[in-house]
Design an enzyme around this catalytic site. Structure first.
Site, mmCIF file in Angstrom:
data_model
loop_
_atom_site.group_PDB
_atom_site.id
_atom_site.type_symbol
_atom_site.label_atom_id
_atom_site.label_comp_id
_atom_site.label_asym_id
_atom_site.label_seq_id
_atom_site.Cartn_x
_atom_site.Cartn_y
_atom_site.Cartn_z
ATOM 1 N N HIS A 27 -2.279 10.659 -1.674
ATOM 2 C CA HIS A 27 -2.748 10.209 -2.993
ATOM 3 C C HIS A 27 -2.135 11.047 -4.128
ATOM 4 O O HIS A 27 -2.384 12.235 -4.230
ATOM 5 C CB HIS A 27 -4.279 10.300 -3.015
ATOM 6 C CG HIS A 27 -4.943 9.337 -3.948
ATOM 7 N ND1 HIS A 27 -4.587 8.009 -4.058
ATOM 8 C CD2 HIS A 27 -5.978 9.502 -4.820
ATOM 9 C CE1 HIS A 27 -5.361 7.408 -4.942
ATOM 10 N NE2 HIS A 27 -6.212 8.285 -5.433
ATOM 11 N N SER B 22 -4.094 7.633 -9.534
ATOM 12 C CA SER B 22 -5.291 6.915 -9.082
ATOM 13 C C SER B 22 -5.778 5.974 -10.188
ATOM 14 O O SER B 22 -4.963 5.252 -10.770
ATOM 15 C CB SER B 22 -6.344 7.944 -8.673
ATOM 16 O OG SER B 22 -7.390 7.382 -7.957
ATOM 17 N N ASP C 236 -1.642 7.281 2.087
ATOM 18 C CA ASP C 236 -2.804 7.142 1.196
ATOM 19 C C ASP C 236 -3.432 5.764 1.406
ATOM 20 O O ASP C 236 -2.757 4.748 1.217
ATOM 21 C CB ASP C 236 -2.314 7.295 -0.251
ATOM 22 C CG ASP C 236 -3.389 7.014 -1.292
ATOM 23 O OD1 ASP C 236 -4.578 6.947 -0.927
ATOM 24 O OD2 ASP C 236 -3.014 6.871 -2.477
#
Lengths: 516, 516
Positions: free
Chosen positions: B475, B198, B450
């Site tokens: 994710h 991320s 995601d």
């Protein structure tokens, strides 16, 4: 560029810091009262563009509203200043009919950008061939690119206002300005190549490494990016100067080597200082053995840097191969000249080739090229150990001692240098290993007679991180205007550089075509 | 991670900003009074390392004295703070006998580093294979790495103190800490590979690009480095969520799509809010249609991000393939369940898989993972357009309007965002062209379920800037602890990653040998 002072005479004489392009200018250091001197008679370079009229033809002056602090977001970081840049678009092929002719950007050094522009003839000479737009960007805090409303007194008043003078901010300035300029010219797809010499060369190389999305390649000329921490020996700088003189004659070398003691001893005699004053044509206002020795060593250092194969007027008006001339003055004296006279004749090559100077003012602290901010940079991140002298040195033996720098910076700015920061931010240790499989499109040019070449990249790192070396070259000689007298090796260096840049552009255009 | 508010209900529901890993936490925005809610019942991940005893076995906690401002030199930039990092050296091969076993560094995200460490099982699982040292570095201003003496109230009090919270400073922190750590371990020649998911993945990729002399490669998992300016469509994020649900059933998709109006209409009826409260088990203290809709949409957004193939407990305790479960609740209701009941059952998958929650508090603004600083980052440089919704969107149609962000940031921090800065500093436009012939050794992993994958690098840039895509992945699923139930595609992704990292290490060791 200002000199960072030393505690001892010996050490002072070869403590040549952060001049790069540039000069021991001026500025009295209360620390040791040594005042390297830059004669105000040699301010203006004599090239075709030296008058303001021809400068008008050479480039237009523009300003860009630049942000003070790119990396933080506190209220003061949002302040802006006017950053000067010079543009020549007369030869640019432009963007018509989907053509995307290149933009050549000079990443400005620690001084007035006009001066550097006038001494970077290479770009003007290759622009027609590439139909390139030329842009010369001034470094923040220099020339007319002064934060705090352009008020230099305010900007340079203390560490709070000087704090934004750093190489990282300068690189971010360049990226921001280039991107904005390209947008305004609807030239987003035009490839940018950056160029720079000396500190400007370091910035050019670092710019390609940090902003590959902005510049497709960099010509970093005489960029001592390895002159940090212990990567390069602190003796390297003066060893090269020593070698430069020694190669012109053992007598020349030995005479200079012994001269420091001679000056010291002479000064101790009654009327000794007057004798020195007379021998070296020092003006009446001030003389002191240490200042004199420093003034003399300055001539040797900067002559080594600018030992160009043709007459030049970068730092001072100088003949071709000035070290050879200096040594000639020492080794082939006129009848009756004593050692001091011989030494005077040698430094005269640097200080007074025009013959116009009547006497030399050891208290002259003018800074014609506005290089004053370098002292600050040298006290923060640009801690480049250069002033060691081994037993063979042409200057008195001395060691590099970081604490001298630290103490000076504490005293003058109440600031603590960060001597490890540059290698943290930009690398340098084991550069072949760290960049051998990373990055591309940088030329590192070095002339081996240039004392800064010791801190340069002297071997190819990879197929496209290339070292070009000229055994007989001096400080960024490749970037200077060409002349009919240029030796073949210099023509060859420039030809190589042009070919390599072509080889960056072709694949770029190929990639561009494939995108559409 | 905090949500940036919107002016309209419709837009708010899908304005999922800067959550990444992470969550709509809490925090009332006076701007529109929409309060996304994060139930405090699901703070602790249930993995083998979730108790403090086993954390003690998993890593040692250390602190490093970090400088506040790497890029400037004004007096305030010299302030320091204690940066936390976690170390596991139990499996490290070390440096004995000229071996130089690798160091794997996790570049911390916008939250407590312990939480990210506990959710990055991949590193613990591959460490034995590589005999790697593991280091997890906390991002400044998060967790326990708070400037201003660790006093969060001071550090977060205004723009002056928050001003040093930026990604560039964070990257420089990592470089400084890693170099110092290697010196202290006499491990200077040990190769470093950085990992992140991320925002942490963005940092890992950028770290390799900006500090290639510190890290030989980066695994950037679910790193939406292209989600800036107009590089990625602002509709992409919600389009992917829409597609995730639609792929599980057209009825599911349509029911949710129509639900926003249903909730709005129901709330207008007398006793409508009470009906909603009862259907969704909202606690007595507070209810409001907009807040409810926002709470519901939050569940869909984060479930899309964490639509993992096995049961997980990253954001919340969740079953395998939770979107499938959500749609099952809608499409296969129990007899007698009305639409609101079905919707409740679906969001219950996200909010209450444990079944322990008696009622949901729309006013719960707890921030268990300390993600509060993201709002600041979103108001300065992290301007990532994600909240457009086209007509087909599962959320109400809306457009991305930068001025909403600007106004919010002005109101909350009196700060002006710099929406073009990230692409200036890190690039992103035409990334294939700008990095196709520059840089090396980055893996960009993306799972296409995601919503952040739309802003990721989905195609190979070059031979060693590689995109790995998992059609069914969510994710940074690759960085999670493995399980016996992992599908073959996930095992395969991890195998690929391990092999690629091996292929970075071998040439590094070869180069190292040649140096000696």
């Amino acid at each position: 560029m200002q000199k960072i002072p030393h505690t001892k005479l010996n050490a002072t004489m070869n403590l040549i810091i952060f001049l790069f392009i540039t000069l021991y200018t001026s500025c009295v250091y209360s620390y040791n009262k040594i005042i390297p001197r830059f004669p105000s008679s040699i301010i203006h370079p004599e090239n075709p563009f030296s008058t303001s009229t021809s400068n008008n033809k050479l480039y237009k002056t523009k300003y860009f509203t630049q942000i003070l602090d790119h990396f933080n977001y506190n209220p003061q970081s949002y302040q802006t200043f006017q950053q000067r840049y010079l543009v020549n678009d007369k030869l640019w092929g432009g963007v018509a009919n989907s053509s995307n002719f290149p933009i050549f950007v000079y990443t400005g050094n620690e001084g007035d950008i006009e001066w550097f522009t006038q001494n970077t003839g290479f770009l003007f000479e290759i622009a027609p061939h590439f139909k390139a737009l030329l842009v010369f960007i001034e470094h923040r805090y220099y020339g007319k690119s002064i934060p705090y409303g352009g008020d230099k007194d305010v900007a340079y008043s203390n560490a709070s206002t000087l704090g934004y003078l750093s190489s990282e901010q300068a690189l971010a300035d360049y990226a921001t300005l280039i991107i904005d300029l390209k947008k305004n010219l609807t030239a987003i797809d035009c490839p940018v190549v950056v160029f720079g010499g000396s500190y400007g060369g370091m910035l050019a190389a670092w710019f390609r490494l940090k902003y590959p999305h902005v510049a497709i390649g960099a010509l970093a000329s005489s960029a001592p990016i390895l002159n940090f921490e212990n990567i390069t020996s602190p003796y390297s700088f003066n060893n090269i100067i020593t070698q430069d003189f020694r190669s012109e004659g053992e007598t020349c070398y030995k005479t200079i080597k012994r001269s420091w003691k001679l000056i010291e001893e002479t000064a101790k005699h009654p009327k000794g200082l007057e004798k020195l004053r007379k021998s070296f044509r020092i003006c009446k206002n001030y003389i002191n053995a240490e200042a004199l020795a420093n003034w003399i060593s300055t001539a040797y250092v900067y002559t080594a840097m600018t030992d160009y194969p043709t007459p030049s007027n970068f730092l001072n008006l100088m003949p071709a191969y000035p070290i050879k001339q200096m040594c000639k003055a020492i080794e082939d004296p006129r009848p009756g000249e004593d050692t001091l006279e011989k030494l005077y004749k040698s430094v005269n090559i640097y200080y007074n080739s025009s013959g116009n100077v009547k006497c030399f003012d050891l208290e002259d602290h003018s800074d014609p090229h506005g290089l004053g901010g370098w002292t600050w940079q040298a006290c923060t991140e640009m801690v480049m150990p250069t002033d060691g002298n081994n037993e063979d040195s042409i200057f008195p033996a001395s060691t590099w001692d970081y604490n001298d720098r630290r103490q000076y910076c504490k005293q003058n700015f109440n600031i603590e240098p960060r001597p490890n920061w540059i290698t943290t931010e930009f690398g340098g240790h084991n550069i072949e290993r760290s960049l051998g499989r990373f990055g591309s499109n940088i030329i590192f040019f070095n002339g081996l007679r240039d004392p800064w070449s010791g801190g340069g990249v002297l071997k190819n790192i990879s197929e496209s991180l290339i070292a070009i070396i000229a055994k007989e070259g001096a400080h960024h000689v490749d970037l200077r205007f060409s002349s009919n007298e240029d030796p073949e090796w210099l023509r060859d260096v420039r030809r190589q550089e042009i070919n390599i840049i072509k080889n960056w552009l072709s694949p770029y255009y190929k990639d561009l075509l494939e995108t559409f």
